[in-house]
Design an enzyme around this catalytic site. Structure first.
Site, mmCIF file in Angstrom:
data_model
loop_
_atom_site.group_PDB
_atom_site.id
_atom_site.type_symbol
_atom_site.label_atom_id
_atom_site.label_comp_id
_atom_site.label_asym_id
_atom_site.label_seq_id
_atom_site.Cartn_x
_atom_site.Cartn_y
_atom_site.Cartn_z
ATOM 1 N N SER A 106 78.520 -35.691 -3.240
ATOM 2 C CA SER A 106 77.605 -35.402 -4.357
ATOM 3 C C SER A 106 76.174 -35.824 -4.038
ATOM 4 C CB SER A 106 78.087 -36.099 -5.621
ATOM 5 O OG SER A 106 78.185 -37.508 -5.419
ATOM 6 N N ASN A 151 83.269 -46.894 -10.546
ATOM 7 C CA ASN A 151 83.367 -46.317 -11.885
ATOM 8 C C ASN A 151 82.264 -46.820 -12.820
ATOM 9 O OD1 ASN A 151 85.681 -45.406 -10.681
ATOM 10 N ND2 ASN A 151 87.103 -46.253 -12.175
ATOM 11 N N THR A 169 58.950 -11.252 -42.079
ATOM 12 C CA THR A 169 60.358 -11.537 -42.307
ATOM 13 C C THR A 169 61.128 -10.283 -41.920
ATOM 14 O OG1 THR A 169 60.351 -10.744 -44.598
ATOM 15 C CG2 THR A 169 59.818 -13.066 -44.248
ATOM 16 N N HIS A 170 62.311 -10.473 -41.317
ATOM 17 C CA HIS A 170 63.100 -9.335 -40.811
ATOM 18 C C HIS A 170 62.293 -8.481 -39.826
ATOM 19 C CE1 HIS A 170 66.033 -10.142 -44.031
ATOM 20 N NE2 HIS A 170 64.983 -10.301 -44.817
ATOM 21 N N SER A 212 52.412 -5.201 -12.557
ATOM 22 C CA SER A 212 53.440 -4.272 -12.085
ATOM 23 C C SER A 212 52.890 -3.521 -10.883
ATOM 24 C CB SER A 212 53.819 -3.291 -13.194
ATOM 25 O OG SER A 212 54.593 -2.229 -12.680
ATOM 26 N N LYS A 260 49.824 -2.714 -16.827
ATOM 27 C CA LYS A 260 50.698 -3.636 -17.555
ATOM 28 C C LYS A 260 50.366 -5.092 -17.265
ATOM 29 C CE LYS A 260 54.980 -3.141 -18.136
ATOM 30 N NZ LYS A 260 56.387 -3.184 -17.747
ATOM 31 N N ASN A 271 52.692 -8.425 -17.741
ATOM 32 C CA ASN A 271 54.029 -8.857 -18.137
ATOM 33 C C ASN A 271 54.069 -10.343 -18.493
ATOM 34 O OD1 ASN A 271 55.052 -6.270 -17.585
ATOM 35 N ND2 ASN A 271 55.306 -6.783 -15.409
ATOM 36 N N GLU A 315 59.073 -15.167 -20.802
ATOM 37 C CA GLU A 315 60.427 -14.649 -20.634
ATOM 38 C C GLU A 315 61.310 -15.653 -19.902
ATOM 39 O OE1 GLU A 315 59.172 -9.909 -20.510
ATOM 40 O OE2 GLU A 315 59.607 -10.984 -18.651
ATOM 41 N N TYR A 331 88.438 -43.187 -16.249
ATOM 42 C CA TYR A 331 87.600 -42.502 -15.265
ATOM 43 C C TYR A 331 88.369 -41.450 -14.482
ATOM 44 C CZ TYR A 331 84.145 -41.676 -11.664
ATOM 45 O OH TYR A 331 83.243 -41.068 -10.846
ATOM 46 N N GLN A 389 81.914 -37.391 -12.283
ATOM 47 C CA GLN A 389 80.813 -37.523 -11.334
ATOM 48 C C GLN A 389 80.277 -36.140 -10.968
ATOM 49 O OE1 GLN A 389 81.652 -40.387 -8.261
ATOM 50 N NE2 GLN A 389 79.695 -40.076 -7.227
#
Length: 344
Positions: free
Chosen positions: A16, A103, A148-149, A270, A276, A278, A283, A310, A315
């Site tokens: 690890s 542990n 709203t909506h 782009s 464009k 972006n 995002e 444990y 781990q």
């Protein structure tokens, strides 16, 4: 013998070090506190304690400077630091592990590392909220339609929109501080399962490592990962709030809405359609919310399948299950992004 040589494939599968090396500082701090407790219990001499502390300081310096060399046999951050300590000071290094189990060492390192991460996140979250409050004050006279909506509803101040997200983030800040309280509990001294039989002073360990409390049960202490699950839920909810804000800005920046203009510094173009701009930065923030939520769900599924005390499952690379990158860099980016992302 119980064990023959371990298959090289198993060694790689079991290692690890590639991800838990980020906890090098926590591991060193825990070891320095523990050897002081060993010296108080007369399990090491004062000279041995000072030798070990000095050796660990040297290892800390190597990690800080990026000169620490991880070797093939370093399974995890704990074995890496112990191996290097023995190279530096010799046989005295072996006494550091007296009465301490991997542990309780693993979970102590996790708690120390996550406590520091919570502190960094709190600081940068406060900076982000303050930035939003400052922008709201500057732009208080700007009016635009409230929705709203996703339908136009009532006219509102732009500052009202900004502060709606700042308030949500302020709740995240409160929750993070509550999570940090439960992170800051000392498990060291719990041993493998049944406590430390050598009279190590846990109150001394608690004070040395600046924990607020001491774990109550050694079986629970070595297996408790509630604090990790709590943090992952906090991260999921915080990223959900950031995703909502990012989505609003993406919509408001489109030609159809045209309320904000994104900064060139945080946008991309782009190759086919040069007209464009972006909103890739926004995002990406939006996408990370799903990733973090998935990590939270995955971790809970891991915990759900475990028996008491444990297990190696504990781990796992939970640190990489958090938000991508370091907390400090991530929040610096988020703060600067909001400072410069849009103009009216």
């Amino acid at each position: 013998t119980l064990f023959r040589s371990v298959d090289p494939i198993m060694e790689k599968f079991n290692a690890s070090i590639s991800y838990d090396q980020r906890m090098w500082k926590a591991d060193i701090l825990g070891s320095q506190a523990y050897v002081k407790a060993l010296e108080k219990s007369r399990l090491v001499t004062k000279a041995e304690m000072e030798q070990i502390v000095t050796g660990l300081d040297q290892i800390s310096e190597e990690w800080s400077k990026g000169t620490f060399v991880v070797t093939k046999g370093d399974e995890d951050i704990h074995t890496a630091n112990e191996r290097r300590l023995k190279e530096l000071i010799g046989e005295a290094a072996g006494k550091l592990h007296t009465g301490r189990s991997r542990n309780d060492q693993v979970v102590t390192d996790m708690r120390l590392w996550l406590r520091g991460s919570c502190t960094s996140l709190s600081s940068y979250l406060m900076q982000l909220i303050q930035t939003m409050v400052d922008r709201a004050a500057i732009e208080i006279d700007i009016l635009f339609p409230g929705y709203t909506h996703l339908q136009r509803a009532q006219p509102i101040r732009w500052s009202h929109w900004i502060l709606s997200h700042a308030v949500a983030l302020s709740r995240d800040l409160e929750r993070l501080r509550e999570v940090q309280k439960r992170v800051n509990v000392l498990p060291l001294g719990s041993g493998a399962i049944a406590g430390n039989p050598l009279g190590v002073d846990r109150q001394l360990l608690c004070e040395e490592l600046n924990f607020d409390a001491i774990s109550l049960n050694s079986m629970d202490a070595t297996s408790d990962r509630d604090f990790v699950a709590e943090f992952l839920f906090w991260a999921s909810l915080c990223l959900t709030h950031l995703s909502k804000m990012a989505e609003d800005l993406i919509i408001y920046s489109t030609k159809e809405f045209g309320f904000v203009t994104l900064s060139d510094a945080y946008s991309t173009g782009s190759s086919l359609m040069p007209q464009k701009k972006n909103p890739d930065s926004l995002e990406l923030i939006r996408s990370k919310a799903g990733r973090v939520l998935g990590r939270c769900s995955g971790f809970l599924v891991t915990l759900k399948g475990l028996p008491s005390t444990y297990n190696k499952d504990l781990q796992v690379p939970f640190g990489s299950q958090l938000l991508v990158g370091t907390p400090t860099a991530r929040w610096k980016h988020q703060n600067s992004l909001f400072q410069r992302e849009y103009t009216f």
